[in-house]
Every structure is written in C-alpha cells, then in structure tokens.
Design an enzyme around this catalytic site. Structure first.
Site, PDB file in Angstrom:
ATOM      1  N   CYS A  65     -14.186 114.072 -99.058  1.00 22.43           N
ATOM      2  CA  CYS A  65     -14.578 114.088-100.468  1.00 22.43           C
ATOM      3  C   CYS A  65     -15.474 112.871-100.688  1.00 22.43           C
ATOM      4  CB  CYS A  65     -13.345 114.069-101.373  1.00 22.43           C
ATOM      5  SG  CYS A  65     -12.357 112.565-101.235  1.00 22.43           S
ATOM      6  N   ARG A  66     -15.538 112.371-101.887  1.00 19.50           N
ATOM      7  CA  ARG A  66     -16.389 111.212-102.150  1.00 19.50           C
ATOM      8  C   ARG A  66     -15.810 109.936-101.544  1.00 19.50           C
ATOM      9  NH1 ARG A  66     -16.880 111.085-107.749  1.00 19.50           N
ATOM     10  NH2 ARG A  66     -15.024 109.816-107.808  1.00 19.50           N
TER      11      ARG A  66
END
Length: 103
Positions: free
Chosen positions: A66-67
C-alpha cells in the site's frame, strides 16, 4: 504474513514462480504510480475486496503493498483469515519504494 524489506521483496519475487503482486491502494493512489505487474484490489472497498479475494488462487504467493505498509499488513491478515497460506507485506510501502515504477 511476513514483513519484507525492499531488498528481500525484490530478491524473493525474482525467484518465486508463483508470485502475485497485489496493490491495495485506492484508484487515486494507483494513478500516481505503481509497481509493474501489480494487480489492484482496493482494501477501502471492503465488499469488492472480499469478493475479488475469494476468486484469487489461494495456492499463489501474494506480495502485498500500500502507501506505507499499514493497509497491506491488514490485507495480508484478511487474506490469511480466508485461507491464503503465503502473504508478504512490503515494509514502508510504495512511498519508500525505490525499485521499478510505472507512472
């Protein structure tokens, strides 16, 4: 779930014929760039996430990001709870990714 550094992630994927890269970020985040070959499955869209996850091959090895590494860790736990044996979380996520990117 096992947490992997970028180096571990890169080395392991190269040697893994059953590797699937899973990006659990939103459409807006993916539009800013992604790891080549990644399949997107937005964890914020819980219904679609579960529906699509249940259609995936549970015998594959899933490399999830993810980020920042938080949502992907959560995604790994969810995948394991529905029968996925092998999940890997990218520490630091895409925000710290130094490898190949598609923008």
């Amino acid at each position: 779930m096992k947490d992997l550094t970028q180096n571990q992630w890169n080395e392991q994927i190269k040697a893994d014929k059953d590797a699937v890269i899973l990006d659990v970020r939103t459409d807006e985040e993916v539009a800013e760039g992604y790891i080549p070959g990644a399949k997107q499955l937005d964890i914020y869209n819980a219904g679609a996430f579960m529906e699509k996850a249940n259609l995936m091959d549970k015998s594959k090895n899933y490399y999830v990001y993810c980020r920042s590494g938080s949502r992907s860790a959560q995604a790994c736990m969810i995948l394991e709870s529905i029968g996925f044996d092998t999940t890997y979380n990218l520490l630091g996520g895409f925000s710290e990714w130094e490898g190949d990117k598609t923008v």
